[in-house]
Design a protein around this motif. Structure first.
Motif, mmCIF file in Angstrom:
data_model
loop_
_atom_site.group_PDB
_atom_site.id
_atom_site.type_symbol
_atom_site.label_atom_id
_atom_site.label_comp_id
_atom_site.label_asym_id
_atom_site.label_seq_id
_atom_site.Cartn_x
_atom_site.Cartn_y
_atom_site.Cartn_z
ATOM 1 N N GLY A 88 0.834 -1.196 0.000
ATOM 2 C CA GLY A 88 0.000 0.000 0.000
ATOM 3 C C GLY A 88 0.862 1.236 0.000
ATOM 4 N N ARG A 89 0.500 2.196 -0.820
ATOM 5 C CA ARG A 89 1.244 3.455 -0.864
ATOM 6 C C ARG A 89 0.305 4.564 -1.319
ATOM 7 N NH1 ARG A 89 2.547 0.644 -5.508
ATOM 8 N NH2 ARG A 89 2.116 1.756 -7.435
ATOM 9 N N ARG A 90 0.712 5.779 -1.049
ATOM 10 C CA ARG A 90 -0.071 6.939 -1.463
ATOM 11 C C ARG A 90 0.612 7.602 -2.643
ATOM 12 N NH1 ARG A 90 -3.925 10.352 -0.054
ATOM 13 N NH2 ARG A 90 -4.636 9.092 1.706
ATOM 14 N N GLU A 91 -0.181 7.921 -3.662
ATOM 15 C CA GLU A 91 0.319 8.733 -4.783
ATOM 16 C C GLU A 91 -0.557 9.974 -4.825
ATOM 17 O OE1 GLU A 91 0.406 6.337 -8.340
ATOM 18 O OE2 GLU A 91 1.902 4.956 -7.497
ATOM 19 N N GLY A 92 -0.129 11.029 -4.168
ATOM 20 C CA GLY A 92 -0.939 12.247 -4.092
ATOM 21 C C GLY A 92 -2.215 11.976 -3.324
ATOM 22 N N ALA A 93 -3.353 12.206 -3.983
ATOM 23 C CA ALA A 93 -4.640 12.034 -3.301
ATOM 24 C C ALA A 93 -5.202 10.627 -3.495
ATOM 25 C CB ALA A 93 -5.631 13.073 -3.821
ATOM 26 N N VAL A 94 -4.381 9.696 -3.980
ATOM 27 C CA VAL A 94 -4.872 8.356 -4.285
ATOM 28 C C VAL A 94 -4.050 7.310 -3.546
ATOM 29 C CG1 VAL A 94 -5.283 6.682 -6.141
ATOM 30 C CG2 VAL A 94 -5.569 9.122 -6.587
ATOM 31 N N VAL A 95 -4.748 6.385 -2.897
ATOM 32 C CA VAL A 95 -4.050 5.259 -2.283
ATOM 33 C C VAL A 95 -4.074 4.092 -3.279
ATOM 34 C CG1 VAL A 95 -4.158 3.535 -0.428
ATOM 35 C CG2 VAL A 95 -4.476 5.966 0.083
ATOM 36 N N VAL A 96 -2.901 3.513 -3.497
ATOM 37 C CA VAL A 96 -2.753 2.415 -4.454
ATOM 38 C C VAL A 96 -2.415 1.148 -3.673
ATOM 39 C CG1 VAL A 96 -1.509 1.581 -6.478
ATOM 40 C CG2 VAL A 96 -1.853 4.049 -6.154
ATOM 41 N N VAL A 97 -3.222 0.115 -3.882
ATOM 42 C CA VAL A 97 -3.034 -1.137 -3.154
ATOM 43 C C VAL A 97 -2.826 -2.265 -4.159
ATOM 44 C CG1 VAL A 97 -4.139 -2.793 -1.587
ATOM 45 C CG2 VAL A 97 -4.527 -0.341 -1.268
ATOM 46 N N GLU A 98 -1.874 -3.134 -3.853
ATOM 47 C CA GLU A 98 -1.708 -4.329 -4.680
ATOM 48 C C GLU A 98 -1.815 -5.565 -3.805
ATOM 49 O OE1 GLU A 98 1.159 -2.191 -7.958
ATOM 50 O OE2 GLU A 98 1.827 -4.115 -7.110
ATOM 51 N N VAL A 99 -2.526 -6.552 -4.334
ATOM 52 C CA VAL A 99 -2.626 -7.856 -3.673
ATOM 53 C C VAL A 99 -2.102 -8.876 -4.667
ATOM 54 C CG1 VAL A 99 -4.174 -9.572 -2.677
ATOM 55 C CG2 VAL A 99 -4.626 -7.134 -2.310
ATOM 56 N N ALA A 100 -0.993 -9.500 -4.312
ATOM 57 C CA ALA A 100 -0.340 -10.420 -5.241
ATOM 58 C C ALA A 100 -0.189 -11.780 -4.590
ATOM 59 C CB ALA A 100 1.034 -9.879 -5.627
ATOM 60 N N ASP A 101 -0.187 -12.814 -5.399
ATOM 61 C CA ASP A 101 0.119 -14.141 -4.869
ATOM 62 C C ASP A 101 1.042 -14.862 -5.835
ATOM 63 O OD1 ASP A 101 -1.380 -16.072 -6.722
ATOM 64 O OD2 ASP A 101 -3.011 -14.751 -6.108
ATOM 65 N N THR A 102 1.625 -15.936 -5.338
ATOM 66 C CA THR A 102 2.562 -16.703 -6.154
ATOM 67 C C THR A 102 1.931 -18.011 -6.615
ATOM 68 O OG1 THR A 102 3.453 -17.671 -4.133
ATOM 69 C CG2 THR A 102 4.572 -15.719 -4.979
ATOM 70 N N GLY A 103 0.608 -18.006 -6.735
ATOM 71 C CA GLY A 103 -0.123 -19.202 -7.147
ATOM 72 C C GLY A 103 -0.048 -19.452 -8.644
ATOM 73 N N PRO A 104 -0.970 -20.256 -9.157
ATOM 74 C CA PRO A 104 -0.933 -20.671 -10.566
ATOM 75 C C PRO A 104 -1.350 -19.583 -11.556
ATOM 76 C CG PRO A 104 -2.848 -21.602 -9.453
ATOM 77 C CD PRO A 104 -2.034 -20.931 -8.398
ATOM 78 N N GLY A 105 -1.861 -18.440 -11.060
ATOM 79 C CA GLY A 105 -2.315 -17.383 -11.976
ATOM 80 C C GLY A 105 -3.779 -17.582 -12.362
ATOM 81 N N ILE A 106 -4.345 -16.580 -13.026
ATOM 82 C CA ILE A 106 -5.770 -16.627 -13.389
ATOM 83 C C ILE A 106 -5.942 -17.524 -14.610
ATOM 84 C CG2 ILE A 106 -7.797 -15.253 -14.014
ATOM 85 C CD1 ILE A 106 -6.726 -14.262 -11.413
ATOM 86 N N PRO A 107 -6.795 -18.531 -14.516
ATOM 87 C CA PRO A 107 -7.025 -19.389 -15.679
ATOM 88 C C PRO A 107 -7.525 -18.562 -16.877
ATOM 89 C CG PRO A 107 -8.222 -20.216 -13.739
ATOM 90 C CD PRO A 107 -7.627 -18.901 -13.369
#
Ligand SMILES: Nc1ncnc2c1ncn2[C@@H]1O[C@H](COP(=O)(O)OP(=O)(O)OP(=O)(O)O)[C@@H](O)[C@H]1O
Ligand SMILES: [Mg+2]
Length: 177
Positions: A88-107
């Motif tokens: 999670g980080r802030r870029e100006g007036a916007v909070v940017v969130v990433e949720v990542a995993d090391t699984g098989p990926g999206i079919p």
């Protein structure tokens, strides 16, 4: 079945410490019982997000539950290899969130209608609502969600812009006072 913005209340927003919320996600998800999955958090110090607590919790739960399910689909797991990472980080007036995993990926067959209700599920017992609901709730906050290209696993990024200061409301309040 009810889902989507028509059934959701408009977000009741306040400034929330993002790290506290992420800890609540971990507890609710029951990751301590999934000790075989690593949980990595990298949040900018003091990050505050302008959101409806329950709705943002639901967004993060839907994303991390998908990640945990994807990782568990190829057990046995090893926490050094199998991770869920939240940044999670802030870029100006916007909070940017990433949720990542090391699984098989999206079919591939789930990709096209990923954020549409009942379309994308490839899991037995899955209704295909988790991502559609997450997208509705994010959009109700004025943000957006997308799947990033990643070399391994799946990475979702979403944004939550701060509420715009409503000058008219302020002016009205002053005139009434
Ligand atoms: N992190 C992920 N890794 C791999 N595949 C994923 C991931 N997240 C979502 N998917 C794929 O996208 C599909 C849709 O996800 P979504 O959360 O909308 O529905 P679901 O998990 O199948 O059902 P529900 O969330 O309603 O229980 C999943 O069935 C799965 O195929
Ligand atoms: Mg799901």
């Amino acid at each position: 079945m009810s889902y989507g913005r028509a059934q959701e209340l408009p977000p009741d927003r306040k400034m929330i410490p993002f790290d506290v919320l992420v800890e609540e996600v971990r507890e609710t998800l029951g990751l301590s019982e999934m000790a075989h999955i690593g949980w990595i958090v990298a949040i900018e110090r003091g990050l505050m997000v302008d959101a409806d607590h329950d709705q943002l919790l639901r967004v993060l739960l839907n994303l991390t539950r998908n990640a945990a399910q994807a990782l568990e689909s190829r057990a046995p797991n090893d926490p050094l290899r199998d991770q869920i990472r939240i940044t999670g980080r802030r870029e100006g007036a916007v909070v940017v969130v990433e949720v990542a995993d090391t699984g098989p990926g999206i079919p591939v067959k789930a990709r096209e209608h990923l954020f549409e209700a009942f379309q994308a599920s490839t899991r037995t017992g899955g209704t295909g609502l988790g991502l559609a609901i997450a997208a509705e709730l994010i959009r109700a906050h004025g943000g957006d969600i997308s799947l990033l290209e990643s070399v391994e696993g799946a990475t979702f990024r979403f944004t939550i812009p701060d509420r715009a200061v409503d000058l008219d409301a302020h002016r009205g309040a002053r005139q009434r006072a």
